[in-house]
Design a protein around this motif. Structure first.
Motif, short mmCIF file in Angstrom:
data_model
loop_
_atom_site.label_atom_id
_atom_site.label_comp_id
_atom_site.label_asym_id
_atom_site.label_seq_id
_atom_site.Cartn_x
_atom_site.Cartn_y
_atom_site.Cartn_z
N ASP A 235 -33.56 32.16 -13.73
CA ASP A 235 -32.18 32.63 -13.88
C ASP A 235 -31.68 32.27 -15.28
OD1 ASP A 235 -29.54 33.31 -13.71
OD2 ASP A 235 -29.02 31.86 -12.15
N VAL A 236 -31.91 33.18 -16.22
CA VAL A 236 -31.61 32.87 -17.62
C VAL A 236 -30.11 32.84 -17.90
CG1 VAL A 236 -33.82 33.78 -18.46
CG2 VAL A 236 -31.84 35.31 -18.31
N LYS B 220 -43.43 24.75 -13.83
CA LYS B 220 -42.75 23.47 -13.98
C LYS B 220 -41.25 23.67 -14.20
CE LYS B 220 -46.73 20.96 -15.85
NZ LYS B 220 -47.30 20.31 -17.07
N ALA B 221 -40.91 24.67 -15.02
CA ALA B 221 -39.50 24.94 -15.31
C ALA B 221 -38.76 25.37 -14.05
CB ALA B 221 -39.38 26.00 -16.40
N LYS B 222 -39.35 26.26 -13.28
CA LYS B 222 -38.70 26.72 -12.05
C LYS B 222 -38.53 25.58 -11.05
CE LYS B 222 -41.48 30.32 -11.35
NZ LYS B 222 -42.04 31.58 -10.77
N ASP B 223 -39.52 24.72 -10.97
CA ASP B 223 -39.42 23.57 -10.07
C ASP B 223 -38.31 22.62 -10.51
OD1 ASP B 223 -40.64 21.83 -7.89
OD2 ASP B 223 -40.81 20.49 -9.62
N ALA B 224 -38.23 22.34 -11.83
CA ALA B 224 -37.20 21.45 -12.35
C ALA B 224 -35.80 22.01 -12.11
CB ALA B 224 -37.42 21.21 -13.85
N LEU B 225 -35.65 23.32 -12.31
CA LEU B 225 -34.34 23.94 -12.11
C LEU B 225 -33.95 23.94 -10.63
CD1 LEU B 225 -34.80 26.95 -14.56
CD2 LEU B 225 -33.25 25.01 -14.87
N GLN B 226 -34.92 24.11 -9.77
CA GLN B 226 -34.64 24.07 -8.34
C GLN B 226 -34.24 22.67 -7.89
OE1 GLN B 226 -37.95 25.36 -5.95
NE2 GLN B 226 -36.75 25.52 -4.08
#
Length: 449
Positions: A112-113, A82-88
């Motif tokens: 990508d921290v 979910k976090a990767k999708d939101a950041l994308q």
């Protein structure tokens, strides 16, 4: 430039403006017709001039505001996806709401921290977990939402007990961005802007008094933003002024802008005609942005009664993306500088909040006033005044107490209860609970469906 276009025009004094308005009113009383007092006790004028400006040196953020996506961590793998999708899709900050102990390596895998802000809301904070998170992602900008006083305010109890929580704080207070002052509770319970500012300042002072000056660089702040557009812009700006005043009084350095995380209030959100919540949260998010919030996390329009879902999260995130990219608010923090009305409001909020803060300190500080019930009583009085305005229809929530859609049916849509749950456990003090204005009206409508 030595010559300015408007230098060619004759200067007009505030009194001249007032005289002109009085003529246009054709006999109506200026004070009764155009001046109004709100629940802050602040009188709002029909016009403002440069004489109303305040000479504040407000430390504002130097970078763009962050768009934050909230994610509850029930499972690290799914939360990571979910976090990767939101950041994308446009977010550049994530708040992880951790209901249990977590593995940060799995949670932040392939993210990508370096270019993402992370906020960890830990249900049971402990030194081992905080250090583990820090060590796992050393290059990340991390904020820990650890706020034992805030927990006491919201629940009436400490995490464990006063002694254990204070001991934990002493261990964690020197860790970067480890300590939160959560002022959102006060707003969502019905406190007015001046009260929120005063309680946030007193909340901050309690931590400094307990932990010493070394905790100051690691403090960060959370505010809920209501629907009174200009007042909310002024509120966030006023807090920065008040914080600088407190640091100056304590002879502590105030070298950087405070980090403020802002989110829309829950107080005015509604179950019926819930799409209007999108308009409310857009206005509130804009106030947060113009007020100088570092990070803004929006509330999905259906958050009251639906479990977290991809569509609601996407819409709430896109509202912020529109403000940032289509409204060109990438660097908005100085837009309010020099606006006579906002500067006048900021000055008045600072003055009123300082008066309340001094009363709290004279009464023994925030914790003592909470134990005596003074803070709870003051917030309840403010909430009741606002509730009375709503019940009379003077404070309008479209689709709820005005222009209702009688065909609207919500009984079959409730995935979770939108109403305040009654708690029966024993508490050390009366908790400060969120109170939505529309709850009683909505309960009646549900019964009559």
């Amino acid at each position: 430039m030595d010559n300015y276009l408007f230098d060619e025009f004759e200067k007009v004094s505030p009194q001249a403006w007032k005289n002109k308005i009085q003529v246009d009113l054709k006999g109506a009383d200026y004070n009764e017709t155009l001046l109004w007092d709100n629940n802050e006790g602040i009188r709002v004028k029909p016009f403002y001039t440069k004489e109303d400006r305040a000479s504040f040196d407000i430390k504002l953020p130097s970078s763009n505001f962050n768009i934050c996506q909230k994610i509850q961590v029930d499972n690290e793998v799914s939360a990571n996806q979910k976090a990767k999708d939101a950041l994308q899709r446009g977010a550049d900050a994530i708040e992880f709401i951790c209901v249990k102990s977590i593995d940060p390596v799995i949670l932040l895998k392939e993210i990508d921290v370096k270019h993402t802000h992370f906020y960890f809301r830990l249900n049971t904070p402990n030194e081992e977990l905080v250090n583990h998170i820090r060590e796992s992602v050393k290059q990340a900008t991390i904020f820990f939402n650890i706020d034992p006083i805030g927990t006491l305010v919201k629940t009436g109890n400490w995490h464990r007990n006063y002694k254990a929580d204070t001991a934990l704080l002493n261990k964690l207070s020197t860790i970067q961005n480890s300590l939160l002052v959560d002022a959102s509770t006060y707003q969502n319970a019905g406190a007015n802007c001046s009260q929120q500012l005063a309680y946030a300042l007193a909340h901050t002072h309690e931590y400094i008094a307990q932990l010493g000056p070394n905790c100051v660089p690691n403090l960060h702040f959370r505010f809920a933003v209501g629907s009174n557009y200009f007042f909310e812009i002024a509120k966030l700006r006023a807090f920065r002024v008040l914080l600088a005043e407190l640091m100056s009084f304590l002879a502590l350095p105030n070298t950087k802008a405070a980090h403020i995380f802002a989110e829309p209030s829950t107080r005015n959100k509604t179950l019926y005609d819930y799409n209007v919540n999108m308009l409310r949260s857009t206005s509130e998010s804009m106030s947060a942005v113009l007020g100088g919030a570092n990070t803004v996390a929006n509330i999905p329009y259906d958050d009251l009664f639906h479990e977290a879902n991809e569509f609601g999260d996407r819409i709430s995130r896109n509202q912020l993306l529109i403000l940032k990219e289509e409204c060109e608010m990438e660097t908005p923090h100085t837009i309010a500088n020099g606006v006579y009305y906002i500067e006048a409001l900021t000055q008045q909020l600072v003055q009123k909040a300082l008066e309340i803060f001094k009363q709290i300190e004279k009464g023994g500080g925030l914790l003592k006033q909470l134990k005596e019930g003074t803070i709870q009583r003051k917030i309840n009085e403010s909430a009741q005044r606002e509730q009375a305005d709503f019940d009379r229809g003077e404070l309008v929530l479209l689709g709820t107490n005005k222009i209702q859609n009688d065909n609207d049916r919500m009984k079959g849509e409730l995935q979770k209860s939108p109403f305040l749950k009654e708690r029966k456990e024993k508490t050390l003090l009366q908790p400060i609970l969120p109170k939505r204005l529309a709850e009683k009206l909505e309960q009646k409508r549900l019964e009559n469906e």
